[in-house]
Structures are given as structure tokens and as C-alpha cells.
Design a protein around this motif. Structure first.
Motif, PDB file in Angstrom:
ATOM      1  N   SER A  26       1.131  -1.307  -0.236  1.00 32.81           N
ATOM      2  CA  SER A  26       0.251  -0.384  -0.015  1.00 32.81           C
ATOM      3  C   SER A  26       0.775   0.897   0.312  1.00 32.81           C
ATOM      4  N   GLN A  81      -9.273   1.053   9.993  1.00 35.90           N
ATOM      5  CA  GLN A  81      -9.351   0.984   8.673  1.00 35.90           C
ATOM      6  C   GLN A  81     -10.479  -0.375   8.433  1.00 35.90           C
ATOM      7  N   ASP A  82     -11.374   0.944   7.748  1.00 36.33           N
ATOM      8  CA  ASP A  82     -12.014   0.009   7.172  1.00 36.33           C
ATOM      9  C   ASP A  82     -12.017   0.002   5.421  1.00 36.33           C
ATOM     10  N   GLY A  83     -12.474  -1.566   4.990  1.00 35.54           N
ATOM     11  CA  GLY A  83     -11.871  -1.813   3.492  1.00 35.54           C
ATOM     12  C   GLY A  83     -13.623  -1.953   2.387  1.00 35.54           C
ATOM     13  N   GLU A  84     -13.095  -1.698   1.177  1.00 33.00           N
ATOM     14  CA  GLU A  84     -13.988  -1.950   0.377  1.00 33.00           C
ATOM     15  C   GLU A  84     -13.382  -2.295  -0.600  1.00 33.00           C
ATOM     16  N   ARG A 100     -10.771   0.332  -1.356  1.00 34.48           N
ATOM     17  CA  ARG A 100     -10.748   1.924  -0.252  1.00 34.48           C
ATOM     18  C   ARG A 100     -10.692   1.473   0.949  1.00 34.48           C
ATOM     19  N   TRP A 101      -9.842   2.548   1.453  1.00 30.76           N
ATOM     20  CA  TRP A 101      -9.416   2.167   2.935  1.00 30.76           C
ATOM     21  C   TRP A 101      -9.765   3.509   3.210  1.00 30.76           C
ATOM     22  N   GLU A 102     -10.512   3.571   4.281  1.00 35.06           N
ATOM     23  CA  GLU A 102     -10.836   4.974   4.681  1.00 35.06           C
ATOM     24  C   GLU A 102     -10.348   4.041   6.365  1.00 35.06           C
ATOM     25  N   THR A 103     -10.031   5.328   7.194  1.00 41.13           N
ATOM     26  CA  THR A 103      -9.483   5.789   8.589  1.00 41.13           C
ATOM     27  C   THR A 103     -11.137   5.632   9.471  1.00 41.13           C
ATOM     28  N   VAL A 104     -11.536   4.713  10.421  1.00 40.13           N
ATOM     29  CA  VAL A 104     -12.582   4.775  11.370  1.00 40.13           C
ATOM     30  C   VAL A 104     -12.371   6.149  12.154  1.00 40.13           C
ATOM     31  N   ASP A 112     -13.740  14.879  15.522  1.00 40.50           N
ATOM     32  CA  ASP A 112     -13.664  13.113  15.602  1.00 40.50           C
ATOM     33  C   ASP A 112     -11.818  13.491  14.877  1.00 40.50           C
ATOM     34  N   PRO A 114      -8.929  10.229  14.931  1.00 42.45           N
ATOM     35  CA  PRO A 114      -8.922   8.126  14.077  1.00 42.45           C
ATOM     36  C   PRO A 114      -8.467   7.043  15.575  1.00 42.45           C
TER      37      PRO A 114
END
Length: 164
Positions: A26, A81-84, A100-104, A112, A114
């Protein structure tokens, strides 16, 4: 067997590509840390040194002070992280794949931030403290004790010197 392969080859292809995408590097450097993480580590180390200079400078007899810490191992934070994984086209003949990865993020006092799943703290190799009161034994002892308490270093890894 040939007919079975023909029937499920696209599903197998999708699963294979999904697995490859999950294992794909990554963009991390050879040390396992991205450039942003390296910058954060340098910033955090400088912040620790400044905080230590500030607190040591308030101790009796220390006077002006500068601190240099060397690291054996830097600290690290892992963020949740939340991935899709998605693809376009039909499942039998997909055209394009993406991940796609997004930090929770978690809410902390209305802001907000992390979500940290694991944190390790730095391991220091040594410390050099240069201060105006470094020529006095009681100041050297007090500074050494403070630095060992803050860093976890043994006293033989802390040097206190006279400010010139």
C-alpha cells in the motif's frame, strides 16, 4: 470438470484478484512506514525533546537546557481502517477492480479523531542533556533521575553536561 471451470472461472478470477488486491503493498517504504508516518515520528520525537527541555528547565539549578534523544525503535500507532473492494461490470465478466480504505473516526469531545487500535511507545537508546547547572553534582543527579523516569533509560545511558 471442464464445464465446471467454465461455469465458475469468473467467480474464481474475482476472488483471486480480490486476494491479490488485499495483499498488494500500500505504498509503504521499506521500513514499513509511509512518508506521512515517518514525518509524524520525527515530529513526535521533537515534541518529546521540547517538552523535556521545558520541564527540566523548571527544575532548581538547571537553567537553560537542551535535550537530545536517540531512538532504538520508534513508537507506532495503528489506526482502525474500514476497507471496501469493488468492481464494475457483470460478475461473470468484471471490467475494473478497485479497493478503498478509510480510517475509522471516533467522536472525542465533539471532535472526530482517528481510532487507535494499537500503540507502541518509542524505545530510547540514549539521552544527552546540556544545561547551565550541569557542573553541579546535585543538578546532574536530579536531571538524570528525571530523564530516566521519562524515557525508561538506565542512568548509564543518560549524560548531563555543562552548558558553555
Amino acid at each position: 470438470m471442464e464445464r465446471l471451470w467454465d461455469k465458475y472461472k469468473f467467480a474464481a478470477l474475482v476472488m483471486l484478484i480480490g486476494a491479490v488486491l488485499l495483499l498488494w503493498p500500500s505504498g509503504k517504504s521499506s521500513t514499513g512506514k509511509s512518508d506521512g508516518q515517518q514525518a509524524d515520528i520525527v515530529t513526535e520525537a521533537a515534541d518529546v525533546q521540547r517538552e523535556m527541555e521545558d520541564i527540566l528547565g523548571k527544575m532548581a539549578g538547571v537553567g537553560q537546557v537542551r535535550v537530545m534523544l536517540t531512538l532504538e525503535q520508534s513508537g507506532e500507532r495503528q489506526l482502525a481502517q474500514d476497507g471496501e473492494l469493488s468492481y464494475s461490470g457483470s460478475p461473470q465478466e468484471p471490467e475494473d477492480y478497485s479497493r478503498r480504505w478509510e480510517t475509522v473516526l471516533a467522536s472525542d469531545s465533539g471532535e472526530d479523531v482517528p481510532l487507535v487500535t494499537r500503540q507502541t511507545y518509542p524505545v530510547y537508546r540514549g539521552a544527552l542533556v546540556v544545561c547551565q547547572g550541569g557542573d553541579r553534582a546535585e543538578v546532574r543527579l536530579a536531571v538524570t533521575q528525571a530523564v530516566t523516569a521519562l524515557t525508561g533509560l538506565s542512568a548509564d545511558r543518560v549524560t548531563v553536561a555543562q552548558w558553555q
